[in-house]
Design a protein around this motif. Structure first.
Motif, PDB file in Angstrom:
ATOM      1  N   ASN A 167      -3.426  -4.503   5.598  1.00 32.04           N
ATOM      2  CA  ASN A 167      -3.779  -2.812   5.897  1.00 32.04           C
ATOM      3  C   ASN A 167      -5.436  -3.582   4.556  1.00 32.04           C
ATOM      4  OD1 ASN A 167      -1.885  -1.373   7.267  1.00 32.04           O
ATOM      5  ND2 ASN A 167      -0.494  -2.159   6.046  1.00 32.04           N
ATOM      6  N   THR A 168      -5.885  -2.747   4.720  1.00 26.46           N
ATOM      7  CA  THR A 168      -7.193  -1.942   3.826  1.00 26.46           C
ATOM      8  C   THR A 168      -6.325  -1.322   2.231  1.00 26.46           C
ATOM      9  OG1 THR A 168      -8.110  -1.193   5.683  1.00 26.46           O
ATOM     10  CG2 THR A 168      -9.468  -1.349   2.556  1.00 26.46           C
ATOM     11  N   GLY A 169      -6.723  -2.060   1.217  1.00 27.81           N
ATOM     12  CA  GLY A 169      -6.440  -2.030  -0.265  1.00 27.81           C
ATOM     13  C   GLY A 169      -5.052  -1.973  -0.473  1.00 27.81           C
ATOM     14  N   ASP A 170      -4.513  -3.258  -0.082  1.00 30.04           N
ATOM     15  CA  ASP A 170      -3.586  -3.612   0.071  1.00 30.04           C
ATOM     16  C   ASP A 170      -3.114  -4.352  -1.896  1.00 30.04           C
ATOM     17  OD1 ASP A 170      -1.861  -3.293   2.427  1.00 30.04           O
ATOM     18  OD2 ASP A 170      -1.888  -5.014   3.298  1.00 30.04           O
ATOM     19  N   ASP A 171      -4.856  -4.744  -1.647  1.00 28.30           N
ATOM     20  CA  ASP A 171      -4.732  -5.873  -2.959  1.00 28.30           C
ATOM     21  C   ASP A 171      -4.141  -4.901  -3.877  1.00 28.30           C
ATOM     22  OD1 ASP A 171      -4.552  -8.023  -2.029  1.00 28.30           O
ATOM     23  OD2 ASP A 171      -6.677  -8.803  -2.221  1.00 28.30           O
ATOM     24  N   PHE A 172      -4.844  -3.783  -3.877  1.00 24.08           N
ATOM     25  CA  PHE A 172      -4.956  -2.803  -4.927  1.00 24.08           C
ATOM     26  C   PHE A 172      -3.299  -2.379  -5.274  1.00 24.08           C
ATOM     27  CE2 PHE A 172      -5.270   1.915  -6.916  1.00 24.08           C
ATOM     28  CZ  PHE A 172      -6.270   1.606  -7.571  1.00 24.08           C
ATOM     29  N   ARG A 173      -3.151  -2.231  -3.709  1.00 21.16           N
ATOM     30  CA  ARG A 173      -1.537  -1.749  -3.794  1.00 21.16           C
ATOM     31  C   ARG A 173      -0.955  -2.469  -4.737  1.00 21.16           C
ATOM     32  NH1 ARG A 173      -3.161   1.705   0.146  1.00 21.16           N
ATOM     33  NH2 ARG A 173      -3.570  -0.169   1.350  1.00 21.16           N
TER      34      ARG A 173
END
Length: 333
Positions: free
Chosen positions: A235-241
């Motif tokens: 999912n896009t943004g997984d690293d951020f989350r």
């Protein structure tokens, strides 16, 4: 180069050129992931191994051996070893990261449980060590066993550096060199060692794998902030989350003013993430040009990988490895 046009993918051409060897590798993988007494092992392993992965790392081993003139059987064993090490680390990573998706499918820890993922990963590591002894070559054993240790070290370093806004670009490079590039460089180097390549060729193979792996991980980290989910397999943004300090964020933190740093402290250090924070993070990265800077860095590493190949003998597979370096960064060009 369009990644949607399969006819021009260097990865596909490499797979076609190595089709016979890869068939043998896949057969060996299926044989070695079996377990007479613990059926959960092949269930969990098959879920990941047969999930459509590109098998890039084992193909690097096969290609390196062939470029250096190897005609024996053991490049197949080493390619399977590399794939087992990679798969084991993925199983462990998904537990550590509490991931729900891998290669566009639910993760093993989500379908089964964390204990199964960890223990099956351990089993695959054990199988990898069995396979790497087959060539009866101490240098090969040393390179692959050292890579396994470096990978684990890189993962622990990432864990300790996570959520720490003082993490530097040097630390980031050390992390990705461990968790990703170490297996790329080992995969290429052992192919040359197995073929008894000279020191210059062996170093060229190591340097190629190292630079390719760094470029590969930088692109992966960049795509997390703008990739298409069915392309990047998560999912896009997984690293951020997950509050991971990858290069685009590290660069943005370094350039932040007081207000921006307070934002990064809240969402990364404290984990207090709210609706709209991902969009705000991406806006700050765009403001400071950190996504573009990460893209440029990945392209420079890909260029270094291509330059390393010039020390290797002329060979159609060498040309494919050259194109492969472009393929790795094509999604962000």
């Amino acid at each position: 180069m369009s990644l949607d046009d399969k006819a021009v993918k260097p990865h596909d051409r490499l797979a076609q050129a190595l089709a016979g060897d890869m068939e043998a590798v896949n057969a060996l993988i299926r044989e070695k992931m079996a377990s007479k007494h613990a059926p959960r092992i092949p269930e969990v392993t098959a879920h990941l191994v047969e999930a459509g992965g590109k098998r890039l790392r084992p193909m690097l081993t096969l290609a390196a051996a062939r470029i250096c003139g190897y005609n024996g059987p053991y490049h197949v064993h080493l390619a399977a070893t590399v794939e087992f090490i990679h798969t084991a680390t993925l199983l462990h990573d998904d537990v550590v990261d509490e991931s729900a998706q891998r290669r566009g499918r639910p993760t093993a820890n989500l379908l089964w449980d964390n204990k199964s993922s960890v223990l099956v990963g351990d089993y695959l590591f054990a199988r990898a060590f069995q396979l790497m002894t087959e060539p009866d070559n101490m240098r090969v054993l040393g390179i692959l066993s050292n890579a396994s240790a470096v990978i684990a070290e890189g993962e622990v370093l990432q864990l300790t550096a996570a959520q720490d806004l003082s993490t530097t670009e040097d630390t980031y490079l050390q992390v990705i060199r461990g968790k990703t590039a170490a297996l790329f460089s080992a995969a290429t180097q052992v192919g040359g060692v197995l073929a008894e390549a000279d020191e210059t060729a062996e170093k060229a193979l190591f340097d190629y794998g190292d630079a390719l792996g760094i470029a590969f991980q930088m692109v992966d980290d960049l795509l997390d902030y703008g990739g298409v989910t069915d392309v990047i397999g998560k999912n896009t943004g997984d690293d951020f989350r997950e509050r991971k300090l990858t290069l685009p964020v590290i660069k943005a933190v370094a350039a932040a003013d007081q207000t921006e740093r307070a934002f990064w402290s809240r969402v990364i250090e404290k984990g207090d993430q709210q609706d709209g924070d991902l969009e705000q993070a991406m806006a700050l990265m765009a403001k400071h040009g950190t996504l573009a800077a990460t893209r440029d860095a990945a392209i420079l590493w890909a260029d270094q990988a291509r330059a390393a190949l010039s020390a290797l003998p002329a060979h159609p597979l060498r040309d494919m490895l050259d194109d492969l370096a472009d393929y790795v960064v094509a999604r962000v060009r």
